[in-house]
Design an enzyme around this catalytic site. Sequence first.
Site, PDB file in Angstrom:
ATOM      1  N   SER A  68       0.831  -1.189   0.000  1.00 44.78           N
ATOM      2  CA  SER A  68       0.000   0.000   0.000  1.00 44.78           C
ATOM      3  C   SER A  68       0.877   1.254   0.000  1.00 44.78           C
ATOM      4  CB  SER A  68      -0.951  -0.046   1.194  1.00 44.78           C
ATOM      5  OG  SER A  68      -1.969   0.900   1.095  1.00 44.78           O
TER       6      SER A  68
ATOM      7  N   ASP B 140      -8.783  -6.724  -4.455  1.00 41.99           N
ATOM      8  CA  ASP B 140      -8.440  -5.384  -3.969  1.00 41.99           C
ATOM      9  C   ASP B 140      -9.225  -4.315  -4.724  1.00 41.99           C
ATOM     10  OD1 ASP B 140      -7.212  -3.077  -3.012  1.00 41.99           O
ATOM     11  OD2 ASP B 140      -5.201  -3.918  -3.102  1.00 41.99           O
TER      12      ASP B 140
ATOM     13  N   HIS C 227      -8.176  -5.360  -0.092  1.00 38.59           N
ATOM     14  CA  HIS C 227      -6.872  -4.720   0.102  1.00 38.59           C
ATOM     15  C   HIS C 227      -6.181  -5.196   1.375  1.00 38.59           C
ATOM     16  CE1 HIS C 227      -3.755  -1.738  -0.385  1.00 38.59           C
ATOM     17  NE2 HIS C 227      -4.033  -1.184   0.775  1.00 38.59           N
TER      18      HIS C 227
END
Length: 352
Positions: free
Chosen positions: A135, A289, A318
Amino acid sequence: MSIQTFTCSDTFTLESGKRIENLRIAYHTYGSLNERKDNVVWVCHALTGNSDVFEWWPGLFGSTDFFNPKDYFIICANSIGSPYGTTYPLSINPATGQPYYLAFPSFSIRDVAAAHRLLAAHLGIEKIALAIGGSLGGQQVLEWAIMDSSRIDRLVLVATNAIHSPWGIAFNESQRLAISADRTFYANKPNGGAKGLKAARSMALLSYRGYDTYGATQLETSNEKTDGFRASSYQNYQGEKLVKRFNAYSYWFLSKAMDGHNIGRGRADIRDVLRQIKAKTLVIGINSDLLFPITEQKFLTNHIPDAVYAEINSFYGHDGFLIETERITEEISRFLSHNKATQNQLAYQQVS
Protein backbone atom coordinates in the site's frame (compact mmCIF):
# COMPACT_ATOMS: atom_id res chain seq x y z
CA MET A 1 13.21 -4.81 20.24
CA SER A 2 12.39 -1.39 21.68
CA ILE A 3 11.89 1.70 19.55
CA GLN A 4 14.96 3.77 18.68
CA THR A 5 15.26 7.32 17.36
CA PHE A 6 17.64 9.25 15.15
CA THR A 7 17.61 13.06 14.98
CA CYS A 8 18.98 14.71 11.86
CA SER A 9 21.36 17.52 12.75
CA ASP A 10 21.00 19.17 9.34
CA THR A 11 17.88 20.92 8.09
CA PHE A 12 15.68 18.46 6.19
CA THR A 13 14.45 20.09 3.00
CA LEU A 14 11.22 18.74 1.59
CA GLU A 15 10.37 18.33 -2.08
CA SER A 16 8.23 21.48 -1.79
CA GLY A 17 11.21 23.52 -0.59
CA LYS A 18 9.82 23.76 2.95
CA ARG A 19 12.03 22.64 5.80
CA ILE A 20 11.88 20.60 8.98
CA GLU A 21 14.44 21.38 11.66
CA ASN A 22 15.78 18.53 13.80
CA LEU A 23 13.82 15.84 11.99
CA ARG A 24 13.39 12.88 14.34
CA ILE A 25 12.98 9.40 12.85
CA ALA A 26 11.74 6.51 14.97
CA TYR A 27 12.66 2.98 13.96
CA HIS A 28 12.94 -0.65 15.02
CA THR A 29 15.70 -3.11 14.17
CA TYR A 30 15.69 -6.88 14.63
CA GLY A 31 18.67 -9.20 14.31
CA SER A 32 22.12 -8.07 13.27
CA LEU A 33 24.18 -7.42 10.18
CA ASN A 34 26.10 -10.50 9.02
CA GLU A 35 29.77 -10.52 8.01
CA ARG A 36 28.94 -10.21 4.31
CA LYS A 37 26.54 -7.33 5.07
CA ASP A 38 24.04 -8.84 2.66
CA ASN A 39 21.12 -9.67 4.95
CA VAL A 40 19.39 -6.29 5.35
CA VAL A 41 15.62 -6.29 4.88
CA TRP A 42 14.01 -2.84 4.96
CA VAL A 43 10.27 -2.61 5.54
CA CYS A 44 8.04 0.40 4.91
CA HIS A 45 4.68 0.56 6.68
CA ALA A 46 1.26 1.62 5.39
CA LEU A 47 -0.96 4.58 6.28
CA THR A 48 -1.61 4.02 9.99
CA GLY A 49 1.21 1.57 10.66
CA ASN A 50 4.28 1.97 12.84
CA SER A 51 7.88 0.84 12.91
CA ASP A 52 7.22 -2.36 14.89
CA VAL A 53 6.73 -4.65 11.92
CA PHE A 54 6.60 -7.72 14.17
CA GLU A 55 3.40 -6.23 15.60
CA TRP A 56 1.49 -5.52 12.39
CA TRP A 57 2.86 -8.06 9.87
CA PRO A 58 3.04 -11.30 11.87
CA GLY A 59 3.22 -14.42 9.78
CA LEU A 60 5.72 -12.76 7.45
CA PHE A 61 7.92 -11.02 10.05
CA GLY A 62 8.62 -12.64 13.42
CA SER A 63 11.01 -14.78 15.40
CA THR A 64 9.82 -17.95 13.65
CA ASP A 65 8.54 -16.45 10.38
CA PHE A 66 10.17 -16.19 6.96
CA PHE A 67 11.81 -12.86 7.78
CA ASN A 68 13.30 -13.54 11.21
CA PRO A 69 16.12 -11.97 13.26
CA LYS A 70 18.25 -15.12 13.09
CA ASP A 71 18.70 -14.83 9.32
CA TYR A 72 18.05 -11.17 8.57
CA PHE A 73 18.84 -7.69 9.84
CA ILE A 74 15.36 -6.19 9.64
CA ILE A 75 14.79 -2.43 9.74
CA CYS A 76 11.48 -0.60 9.76
CA ALA A 77 11.26 3.20 10.09
CA ASN A 78 8.23 5.24 11.08
CA SER A 79 7.08 7.61 8.34
CA ILE A 80 7.29 11.38 8.54
CA GLY A 81 3.94 12.65 9.83
CA SER A 82 3.06 9.42 11.65
CA PRO A 83 2.41 9.64 15.41
CA TYR A 84 4.69 6.78 16.44
CA GLY A 85 7.91 8.63 17.24
CA THR A 86 8.86 10.44 14.04
CA THR A 87 8.34 14.20 13.66
CA TYR A 88 4.62 14.76 13.07
CA PRO A 89 1.92 17.45 13.34
CA LEU A 90 1.78 17.29 17.13
CA SER A 91 5.56 17.73 17.44
CA ILE A 92 6.82 21.09 18.66
CA ASN A 93 7.44 23.66 15.95
CA PRO A 94 10.82 25.27 16.82
CA ALA A 95 9.64 28.56 15.31
CA THR A 96 6.68 28.91 17.69
CA GLY A 97 7.37 26.61 20.63
CA GLN A 98 3.91 25.12 20.07
CA PRO A 99 2.73 21.98 18.23
CA TYR A 100 2.50 22.34 14.46
CA TYR A 101 -1.05 21.05 14.01
CA LEU A 102 -2.21 22.26 10.55
CA ALA A 103 0.96 24.36 10.16
CA PHE A 104 2.93 21.16 9.67
CA PRO A 105 4.67 21.34 6.27
CA SER A 106 3.07 19.20 3.60
CA PHE A 107 5.32 16.34 2.57
CA SER A 108 5.40 13.75 -0.20
CA ILE A 109 6.09 10.04 -0.48
CA ARG A 110 9.39 11.07 -2.03
CA ASP A 111 10.22 12.98 1.17
CA VAL A 112 9.43 9.90 3.25
CA ALA A 113 11.80 7.85 1.06
CA ALA A 114 14.47 10.54 1.46
CA ALA A 115 14.12 10.24 5.24
CA HIS A 116 14.67 6.48 4.95
CA ARG A 117 17.87 7.19 3.02
CA LEU A 118 19.03 9.47 5.83
CA LEU A 119 18.44 6.75 8.40
CA ALA A 120 20.20 4.15 6.24
CA ALA A 121 23.26 6.43 6.06
CA HIS A 122 23.15 6.93 9.83
CA LEU A 123 23.05 3.16 10.37
CA GLY A 124 25.88 2.60 7.89
CA ILE A 125 23.68 0.54 5.56
CA GLU A 126 25.27 0.61 2.13
CA LYS A 127 23.31 -2.27 0.61
CA ILE A 128 19.75 -3.43 1.15
CA ALA A 129 19.22 -7.05 0.20
CA LEU A 130 15.46 -6.62 0.00
CA ALA A 131 13.07 -3.70 0.44
CA ILE A 132 9.39 -4.46 0.92
CA GLY A 133 6.19 -2.54 1.49
CA GLY A 134 2.46 -2.77 0.91
CA SER A 135 0.00 0.00 0.00
CA LEU A 136 1.53 3.35 1.02
CA GLY A 137 4.57 1.36 2.18
CA GLY A 138 4.93 0.01 -1.34
CA GLN A 139 4.81 3.55 -2.71
CA GLN A 140 7.73 4.42 -0.42
CA VAL A 141 9.98 1.53 -1.44
CA LEU A 142 9.16 2.15 -5.11
CA GLU A 143 10.26 5.78 -4.79
CA TRP A 144 13.38 4.71 -2.93
CA ALA A 145 14.31 2.19 -5.62
CA ILE A 146 14.10 4.99 -8.20
CA MET A 147 15.97 7.59 -6.13
CA ASP A 148 18.70 5.20 -4.97
CA SER A 149 18.82 2.45 -7.57
CA SER A 150 22.24 1.08 -6.66
CA ARG A 151 21.47 0.49 -2.95
CA ILE A 152 18.53 -1.94 -3.23
CA ASP A 153 19.13 -5.42 -4.67
CA ARG A 154 15.59 -6.80 -4.53
CA LEU A 155 12.22 -5.13 -4.37
CA VAL A 156 8.88 -6.57 -3.23
CA LEU A 157 5.91 -4.36 -4.04
CA VAL A 158 2.60 -5.49 -2.55
CA ALA A 159 -0.82 -4.02 -3.41
CA THR A 160 0.62 -0.68 -4.51
CA ASN A 161 0.98 1.58 -7.56
CA ALA A 162 3.14 3.99 -9.54
CA ILE A 163 0.67 6.86 -9.31
CA HIS A 164 -2.26 7.20 -6.93
CA SER A 165 -5.52 6.81 -8.81
CA PRO A 166 -8.45 9.25 -9.01
CA TRP A 167 -10.44 6.49 -7.23
CA GLY A 168 -7.96 6.37 -4.35
CA ILE A 169 -7.79 10.17 -4.14
CA ALA A 170 -11.59 10.36 -4.04
CA PHE A 171 -11.69 7.96 -1.10
CA ASN A 172 -9.05 10.00 0.74
CA GLU A 173 -10.78 13.30 0.03
CA SER A 174 -14.07 11.93 1.31
CA GLN A 175 -12.33 10.96 4.53
CA ARG A 176 -10.77 14.40 4.86
CA LEU A 177 -14.20 15.98 4.30
CA ALA A 178 -15.42 13.98 7.28
CA ILE A 179 -12.47 15.14 9.38
CA SER A 180 -12.86 18.80 8.42
CA ALA A 181 -16.61 18.64 9.17
CA ASP A 182 -15.62 18.13 12.80
CA ARG A 183 -15.15 21.70 14.06
CA THR A 184 -12.69 20.58 16.72
CA PHE A 185 -10.19 19.78 13.95
CA TYR A 186 -9.37 23.50 13.82
CA ALA A 187 -9.14 23.89 17.61
CA ASN A 188 -5.41 23.07 17.79
CA LYS A 189 -5.85 20.38 20.42
CA PRO A 190 -4.25 16.92 20.38
CA ASN A 191 -7.65 15.24 20.11
CA GLY A 192 -8.98 17.71 17.54
CA GLY A 193 -11.04 16.11 14.79
CA ALA A 194 -11.49 12.84 16.69
CA LYS A 195 -15.13 12.37 15.67
CA GLY A 196 -14.25 13.17 12.09
CA LEU A 197 -11.40 10.67 12.19
CA LYS A 198 -13.79 8.00 13.42
CA ALA A 199 -16.06 8.63 10.43
CA ALA A 200 -13.05 8.70 8.09
CA ARG A 201 -11.91 5.31 9.32
CA SER A 202 -15.38 3.91 8.73
CA MET A 203 -15.20 5.09 5.12
CA ALA A 204 -11.71 3.69 4.66
CA LEU A 205 -12.77 0.23 5.86
CA LEU A 206 -15.18 -0.03 2.94
CA SER A 207 -12.27 0.35 0.52
CA TYR A 208 -10.06 -2.06 2.47
CA ARG A 209 -12.53 -4.95 2.38
CA GLY A 210 -15.54 -5.41 0.07
CA TYR A 211 -19.12 -6.61 -0.40
CA ASP A 212 -18.39 -10.31 -0.04
CA THR A 213 -16.21 -9.83 3.04
CA TYR A 214 -18.89 -7.88 4.87
CA GLY A 215 -21.54 -10.34 3.71
CA ALA A 216 -19.66 -13.20 5.32
CA THR A 217 -18.33 -11.56 8.49
CA GLN A 218 -21.14 -9.13 9.42
CA LEU A 219 -24.23 -11.01 8.20
CA GLU A 220 -27.17 -11.10 10.62
CA THR A 221 -28.45 -14.44 11.89
CA SER A 222 -31.97 -13.13 12.56
CA ASN A 223 -34.58 -11.88 10.11
CA GLU A 224 -36.23 -9.75 12.80
CA LYS A 225 -33.57 -7.15 13.46
CA THR A 226 -34.35 -3.53 12.47
CA ASP A 227 -31.48 -1.74 14.22
CA GLY A 228 -28.19 -2.41 16.01
CA PHE A 229 -26.75 -4.35 13.10
CA ARG A 230 -23.43 -6.15 13.32
CA ALA A 231 -22.06 -4.12 10.41
CA SER A 232 -22.94 -0.89 12.24
CA SER A 233 -21.23 -2.05 15.42
CA TYR A 234 -18.17 -3.10 13.47
CA GLN A 235 -17.80 0.31 11.81
CA ASN A 236 -18.16 2.09 15.15
CA TYR A 237 -15.72 -0.22 16.90
CA GLN A 238 -13.03 0.12 14.22
CA GLY A 239 -13.45 3.90 14.16
CA GLU A 240 -13.03 4.15 17.93
CA LYS A 241 -10.07 1.81 17.82
CA LEU A 242 -8.18 4.09 15.42
CA VAL A 243 -9.04 7.25 17.38
CA LYS A 244 -7.40 5.72 20.46
CA ARG A 245 -4.08 5.16 18.68
CA PHE A 246 -3.89 7.83 15.95
CA ASN A 247 -4.80 11.48 15.40
CA ALA A 248 -6.69 13.41 12.75
CA TYR A 249 -3.76 15.67 11.83
CA SER A 250 -1.42 12.80 10.98
CA TYR A 251 -4.20 11.11 9.00
CA TRP A 252 -4.82 14.34 7.09
CA PHE A 253 -1.19 14.87 6.04
CA LEU A 254 -0.39 11.22 5.33
CA SER A 255 -3.46 10.84 3.12
CA LYS A 256 -2.42 14.00 1.26
CA ALA A 257 1.04 12.50 0.71
CA MET A 258 -0.57 9.36 -0.70
CA ASP A 259 -2.70 11.43 -3.08
CA GLY A 260 0.42 13.13 -4.43
CA HIS A 261 2.23 9.88 -5.16
CA ASN A 262 3.39 10.04 -8.77
CA ILE A 263 6.80 8.66 -9.70
CA GLY A 264 6.78 10.66 -12.93
CA ARG A 265 6.60 14.08 -11.25
CA GLY A 266 9.60 16.15 -12.29
CA ARG A 267 11.13 13.16 -14.07
CA ALA A 268 9.58 11.68 -17.19
CA ASP A 269 6.79 9.43 -18.39
CA ILE A 270 6.08 6.95 -15.60
CA ARG A 271 6.81 4.02 -17.94
CA ASP A 272 10.28 5.38 -18.59
CA VAL A 273 10.84 5.98 -14.88
CA LEU A 274 9.90 2.39 -14.05
CA ARG A 275 12.38 1.15 -16.66
CA GLN A 276 15.17 2.81 -14.65
CA ILE A 277 14.70 0.43 -11.71
CA LYS A 278 17.65 -1.92 -11.37
CA ALA A 279 16.45 -4.02 -8.45
CA LYS A 280 15.14 -7.51 -9.14
CA THR A 281 11.44 -7.02 -8.50
CA LEU A 282 8.49 -9.07 -7.34
CA VAL A 283 5.07 -7.42 -7.66
CA ILE A 284 2.18 -8.96 -5.72
CA GLY A 285 -1.46 -8.14 -6.39
CA ILE A 286 -4.58 -9.09 -4.42
CA ASN A 287 -7.33 -10.17 -6.83
CA SER A 288 -10.16 -8.73 -4.68
CA ASP A 289 -8.44 -5.38 -3.97
CA LEU A 290 -10.83 -2.48 -4.62
CA LEU A 291 -8.45 0.28 -3.58
CA PHE A 292 -5.31 -0.83 -5.43
CA PRO A 293 -6.75 -3.09 -8.17
CA ILE A 294 -4.48 -5.65 -9.84
CA THR A 295 -4.35 -3.56 -13.04
CA GLU A 296 -2.01 -1.25 -11.11
CA GLN A 297 0.33 -4.08 -10.13
CA LYS A 298 0.29 -5.49 -13.66
CA PHE A 299 1.28 -2.05 -14.93
CA LEU A 300 4.29 -2.05 -12.60
CA THR A 301 5.24 -5.55 -13.73
CA ASN A 302 4.97 -4.67 -17.40
CA HIS A 303 7.36 -1.73 -17.15
CA ILE A 304 9.90 -2.66 -14.46
CA PRO A 305 12.63 -4.64 -16.27
CA ASP A 306 12.25 -8.41 -15.75
CA ALA A 307 9.74 -7.95 -12.92
CA VAL A 308 7.87 -11.02 -11.70
CA TYR A 309 4.12 -10.85 -11.02
CA ALA A 310 2.21 -12.93 -8.48
CA GLU A 311 -1.51 -12.72 -7.86
CA ILE A 312 -3.10 -13.82 -4.60
CA ASN A 313 -6.67 -15.00 -4.44
CA SER A 314 -8.02 -13.46 -1.24
CA PHE A 315 -11.37 -12.99 0.41
CA TYR A 316 -10.15 -9.88 2.27
CA GLY A 317 -9.67 -7.23 -0.41
CA HIS A 318 -6.87 -4.72 0.10
CA ASP A 319 -6.39 -5.93 3.68
CA GLY A 320 -5.30 -9.24 2.17
CA PHE A 321 -1.75 -7.90 1.99
CA LEU A 322 -1.67 -7.97 5.81
CA ILE A 323 -3.67 -11.16 6.24
CA GLU A 324 -2.56 -13.56 3.50
CA THR A 325 0.95 -13.89 4.90
CA GLU A 326 1.24 -17.61 4.12
CA ARG A 327 0.65 -17.01 0.41
CA ILE A 328 2.88 -13.93 0.38
CA THR A 329 5.63 -15.95 2.06
CA GLU A 330 5.32 -18.63 -0.64
CA GLU A 331 5.66 -16.06 -3.42
CA ILE A 332 8.64 -14.30 -1.83
CA SER A 333 10.37 -17.63 -1.14
CA ARG A 334 9.84 -18.70 -4.76
CA PHE A 335 11.11 -15.32 -6.00
CA LEU A 336 14.27 -15.42 -3.89
CA SER A 337 14.96 -19.07 -4.74
CA HIS A 338 14.63 -18.34 -8.45
CA ASN A 339 16.97 -15.36 -8.20
CA LYS A 340 19.52 -17.38 -6.25
CA ALA A 341 19.40 -20.18 -8.82
CA THR A 342 19.86 -17.65 -11.63
CA GLN A 343 22.85 -16.09 -9.88
CA ASN A 344 24.45 -19.50 -9.36
CA GLN A 345 23.91 -20.34 -13.01
CA LEU A 346 25.51 -17.08 -14.15
CA ALA A 347 28.46 -17.65 -11.80
CA TYR A 348 28.92 -21.17 -13.23
CA GLN A 349 28.83 -19.85 -16.80
CA GLN A 350 31.43 -17.21 -15.99
CA VAL A 351 33.77 -19.77 -14.43
CA SER A 352 33.29 -22.13 -17.36
